[in-house]
Structures are given as C-alpha cells and as structure tokens.
Enzyme design. Sequence first.
Site, PDB file in Angstrom:
ATOM      1  N   GLU A  54       0.840  -1.200   0.000  1.00 62.65           N
ATOM      2  CA  GLU A  54       0.000   0.000   0.000  1.00 62.65           C
ATOM      3  C   GLU A  54       0.878   1.254   0.000  1.00 62.65           C
ATOM      4  OE1 GLU A  54      -2.708   0.016   3.343  1.00 62.65           O
ATOM      5  OE2 GLU A  54      -3.865   1.703   2.517  1.00 62.65           O
ATOM      6  N   ASN A 199     -12.618  -1.075  -0.629  1.00 65.71           N
ATOM      7  CA  ASN A 199     -11.913  -1.737   0.471  1.00 65.71           C
ATOM      8  C   ASN A 199     -12.556  -1.329   1.784  1.00 65.71           C
ATOM      9  OD1 ASN A 199      -9.464  -2.842   2.020  1.00 65.71           O
ATOM     10  ND2 ASN A 199      -9.434  -0.688   2.628  1.00 65.71           N
ATOM     11  N   GLU A 200     -12.759  -2.286   2.660  1.00 65.00           N
ATOM     12  CA  GLU A 200     -13.312  -2.011   4.001  1.00 65.00           C
ATOM     13  C   GLU A 200     -14.428  -0.960   3.906  1.00 65.00           C
ATOM     14  OE1 GLU A 200     -10.208  -1.498   6.988  1.00 65.00           O
ATOM     15  OE2 GLU A 200      -9.644  -3.600   6.761  1.00 65.00           O
ATOM     16  N   TYR A 270      -6.776  -9.215  11.464  1.00 64.40           N
ATOM     17  CA  TYR A 270      -5.436  -8.966  12.000  1.00 64.40           C
ATOM     18  C   TYR A 270      -5.308  -9.621  13.366  1.00 64.40           C
ATOM     19  CZ  TYR A 270      -4.397  -5.566   8.351  1.00 64.40           C
ATOM     20  OH  TYR A 270      -4.127  -4.980   7.141  1.00 64.40           O
ATOM     21  N   GLU A 337      -6.141  -9.229   3.750  1.00 62.16           N
ATOM     22  CA  GLU A 337      -5.360  -8.544   4.786  1.00 62.16           C
ATOM     23  C   GLU A 337      -5.316  -9.452   5.997  1.00 62.16           C
ATOM     24  OE1 GLU A 337      -6.097  -4.390   5.682  1.00 62.16           O
ATOM     25  OE2 GLU A 337      -6.688  -4.011   3.605  1.00 62.16           O
ATOM     26  N   GLN A 386       2.150  -6.235   5.456  1.00 62.28           N
ATOM     27  CA  GLN A 386       2.336  -5.871   4.078  1.00 62.28           C
ATOM     28  C   GLN A 386       3.762  -6.243   3.666  1.00 62.28           C
ATOM     29  OE1 GLN A 386       1.100  -1.849   3.142  1.00 62.28           O
ATOM     30  NE2 GLN A 386      -0.854  -2.053   4.190  1.00 62.28           N
TER      31      GLN A 386
HETATM   32  O1  AHR Z   1      -3.005  -2.656   6.215  1.00 60.12           O
HETATM   33  C1  AHR Z   1      -3.259  -1.438   6.825  1.00 60.12           C
HETATM   34  C2  AHR Z   1      -4.729  -1.030   6.761  1.00 60.12           C
HETATM   35  O2  AHR Z   1      -5.499  -1.922   7.519  1.00 60.12           O
HETATM   36  C3  AHR Z   1      -5.383  -1.069   5.410  1.00 60.12           C
HETATM   37  O3  AHR Z   1      -5.137   0.091   4.681  1.00 60.12           O
HETATM   38  C4  AHR Z   1      -6.826  -1.172   5.743  1.00 60.12           C
HETATM   39  O4  AHR Z   1      -7.583  -1.783   4.731  1.00 60.12           O
HETATM   40  C5  AHR Z   1      -6.845  -1.937   7.049  1.00 60.12           C
HETATM   41  O5  AHR Z   1      -7.659  -1.366   7.974  1.00 60.12           O
END
Ligand code: AHR
Length: 533
Positions: A54, A199-200, A270, A337, A386
């Site tokens: 990103e 996204n999101e 995450y 992600e 990432q």
């Molecule tokens: O990976 C960092 C961020 O985490 C991304 O930009 C977003 O999609 C997520 O909340």
Amino acid sequence: MRKREAGHLAALFLLITAAFGALTAAAPRPATLIIHADRPGATISKNVYGQFSEHLGSGIYGGIYVGENSPIPNTRGFRNDVISALRELSVPIVRWPGGCFADEYHWRDGIGPTRTTRINTNWGGVPESNEFGTHEFFDFLELIGADAYVNANVGTGSPAEAAQWLEYMTGDQDTTLVRERKANGRDKPWKISIYAIGNETWGCGGNMTAQYYSDLYNQYATFMKTTQNPRPELLASGDSANGSDTRPVFTETLMEKARARLDAISFHYYTILGPRWGDFDTATGFSESGWINMLSQTLRMDGFIKRYDAAMSAIEKQTWAKNPSKPHKKIGLYVDEWGAWYKPEPGTNPGFLVQQNTLRDAIIAAANFNIFHKYAGRVRMTAIAQTVNVLQAMILTDGPRMLLTPTYHVFHMYKPFQNAISLPIELKTGTYKYGKWSVPQLSASAARTGDGAIVIGLANLDPRNTATILAIISDSSARQVNGEILTADAMDAHNTFDDPNLVHPVAFDGAKLANNILTARLPPKSVVVLTLR
Ligand code: AHR
C-alpha cells in the site's frame, strides 16, 4: 490406499504410539498425525502466498521504489536488493494501491510525465507524490514475476473512473485511453488477475451498510467491461473479524444480493492482543503471556473461515437447488489482509505502521498457512499485510540496508505448497498452556506437490517443550525425508540491520522415515517444513 487398508494402518499406528509411550514412559506422549494422501483435496492456489503493498509509510517509497537517481542500486528506480529477495520468494500476486489508500486514490494522479501531489490522509498525513503509479506498479510486478491485484476506488471514486482505469490497463483496441497508455510508454495491455471494488467499505472505505454497498457493488460491477481474456476476477469488499461484530454480515448480504456479479469476497483479520482494536502488544520484548495470547488470537482464523465458508456454502446450496442444471461457481473468500499488528516502533511516525518481526511472527505465519491449506477450495487468495516496512513485513529497509524477516523465511520454506494439492490430516496434539491461555501445541498441514512429493508444514507453538510427532502417510511410496527448520533461542529473536541473519532457516535432521511412518522431534518454538520423496 483403500479404506480397509487405511483402517489397518490407523490401528497399527495406535499400537506403535502406545509402544512408543511405554518405552519412554517419562516423556510426554507423542503427537500423532495421519496424512490421507489417498484423499486429495483442493489445489492450494499459489495466490494464497500473495502480498499487499500500500502507499503507506515506506512500504513503497524507500522500501521498493527509490527513483532512478538514488544512490541505492536500482533498476528503473526499483531497489535491486528488494527485487531480488521478492523474486526469490516466488511472490504470485501483489495487491495495490490499498487498503484505505485505495478509496482516495485517483489513478490519473499517477500516470504521465506530470504527477499530482496530494496528502495521504490515512497514513501519516504526508504528501503523496504519486511518482509510483500504474506504470510503475506493473513494472515492479514484471521485475518480481508476480500477477496484479488492483483495488479500485469506491469511497471517493465513481463507476466511470474505475471502468476507465480498467480500460487504460487492459484495453487492446484503438481508443483514446489506450492511445494515452501507449503515449505513456506501454504498448501492450497489461493483465489483471483481480480487480477489487472498494476496500473495508464498512469503515475507511465509506462507512456503508452491507445493503448499501451491495447495491453499489452491483452498479460498479455492471460497468467493469474489458476484452481481457480470461477477464479479471471481480472481488467485493467483505467483512473484518476485528470489530465487536464478527458475524459475516457483508459476506451474507453480498452472497444474497450480488452473487451473480462477483467471483470472490474479501475478508480481513489482524492478529492483535485484543480484546479491543488498539490493544496492541510490542513487536519485541514481550512476555510469554504476550506470546501465547497472540498465538491464540491468530488461531481464531480457523473458526472465522469455517463460519464464513459455511454461510457461503449454505447460500450456494440454495442457488444450486433452484437451478440444478446451470453451471455453478464456488465464490472465493480472499483473506487479502492478515498478519500481526503491533505498537509502532518507538521513534517512528505512528501512521507508518513500522514494526519489528520476530520468531513469534514466523509461527503466526506458519499457523495461518496451515489454516488456509485446510480451506483451499474456498480460500484461493490471501495477502499478508504488508510486503516491505509495514506491519508483518517480509523485508525491512533502512536507507541502503535491507534485512529479511523471520516471516520472509517462513514464506520461503512454504514455497512448495504453492499450487500443491491439499491433503486432509488428522492431528492429535498435546496442549500448550500458560496463564489463562491454552492452545494446541502443534499446528500442521500437508500437501502433494506437482512432482509427487509430500510436503508437511509444522509449527511447535510451545516455547519451552520439544514436540515428538509420529506420522503415518497413506498411499505414499516416499523413502526419504528432507527438511528445514526456523527457530532461535529467544521468543522475540529477530533480525536487525547490524545482525541481519540471526534468525534464518537451516537444514533439519530431526525427522526419520521408515515404512511410511515418520518420526520427528520439533524443538520448542519452531517452524519445520518436511519434504518426503
Ligand atoms: O493494512 C493497513 C490497513 O489496515 C489497510 O489500509 C486497511 O484496509 C486496514 O484497515
């Protein structure tokens, strides 16, 4: 191997296990693993080993792209050291330009000789030069040998903007946009594997409801036309399991309302200490309770995928029942992600999400791979967050210096799983307990590679005790076993720019294979990948 034979082997296996336990009465019982090589499952798509890059901190600028005039050795502005490390990893696909950045990204800012500078409002509030744009992204992919996953802007974009970007990238007829691409230096159309619509969208992508986004998704998808053959997969933005609501609300709504126009739905999770977003551990210097807490949180991925898969299957079954004669596709669940999220490194811009990467992260990566392999038919793509310098990165850079993280090494060790056939396993393992936490001591998966080898991925989550494994492989003529191990003395062992090779894989000699019975001794806190031929 037929069923009866497999039954006999399982019984024999239990006898051997019991004998093994009796011989070493003082030692803990070995874990047992049955690998059903006679029951091949789905192919583990190479895209399960995807990356996410990103416009965030030094994820791209400085980490991948330094510009042609940089004193750092580069090819057309791309760091030679990073490019060769990523080539070596056989990165199958890269997601770009975000993330949250995607929903403020206007592709015209990043093409042609004059680029538009804007503020990156999501990440650090710093100027974004757009020096790295569409042409640079595809140049980067060609240098590392990866496919493209492009994320279109829904939050501040329009269907026209997304459709025109698609035409600019993939068009092969004589149109004004194609002429513009050619004038900017690219004659042939590029190929896109995945085109994502937002996204999101429940958060940074526009704070939408599932119903509103599903309608919007249908509108966008209607106009994403291209002559590329096969056409890119269209990916809808789905749920995250990091909020207080972990139900598959977006996934179910999209399956109900937009199924006909999508190929896959994204899912984000995450690994954090929790329970609330923002409860982050430090990347290094953590306690054993931080170790087990994070491992326990990461293993939740299995339950989430199971639940989402079941929700998607239920809706797919209803559709099949209504139209039994029509060809049906299985929609993908793309975990685009995932990874560990820690407090930022002291002294860094908190908006740049810089974190160190330790042996704990190596185990997190291996445990997630073992889960993804289990759901290979549904989870056909993932992207760790990432690639460079951001969150659970493969590579960290500091000016001209570069290091490979323990996570990089696990991706490398697991390379044989790319495009291999997933094999069902039965794992009976002891428990690793600490404080209020308790997790299985071992995580495992197995697959058959294209050249007939059996590959087994293992992680010993226990930082104090060795794990002994007794495995039986049905339907295998393998005679020899080779392996690699990644471990270290400390739970937070990590590579630094002064000591970049402290944590690295070495040959593993702790496994023996005789008569289809494999025995292995996994040191505490280790990742092992075995290849049987
Ligand atoms: O990976 C960092 C961020 O985490 C991304 O930009 C977003 O999609 C997520 O909340």
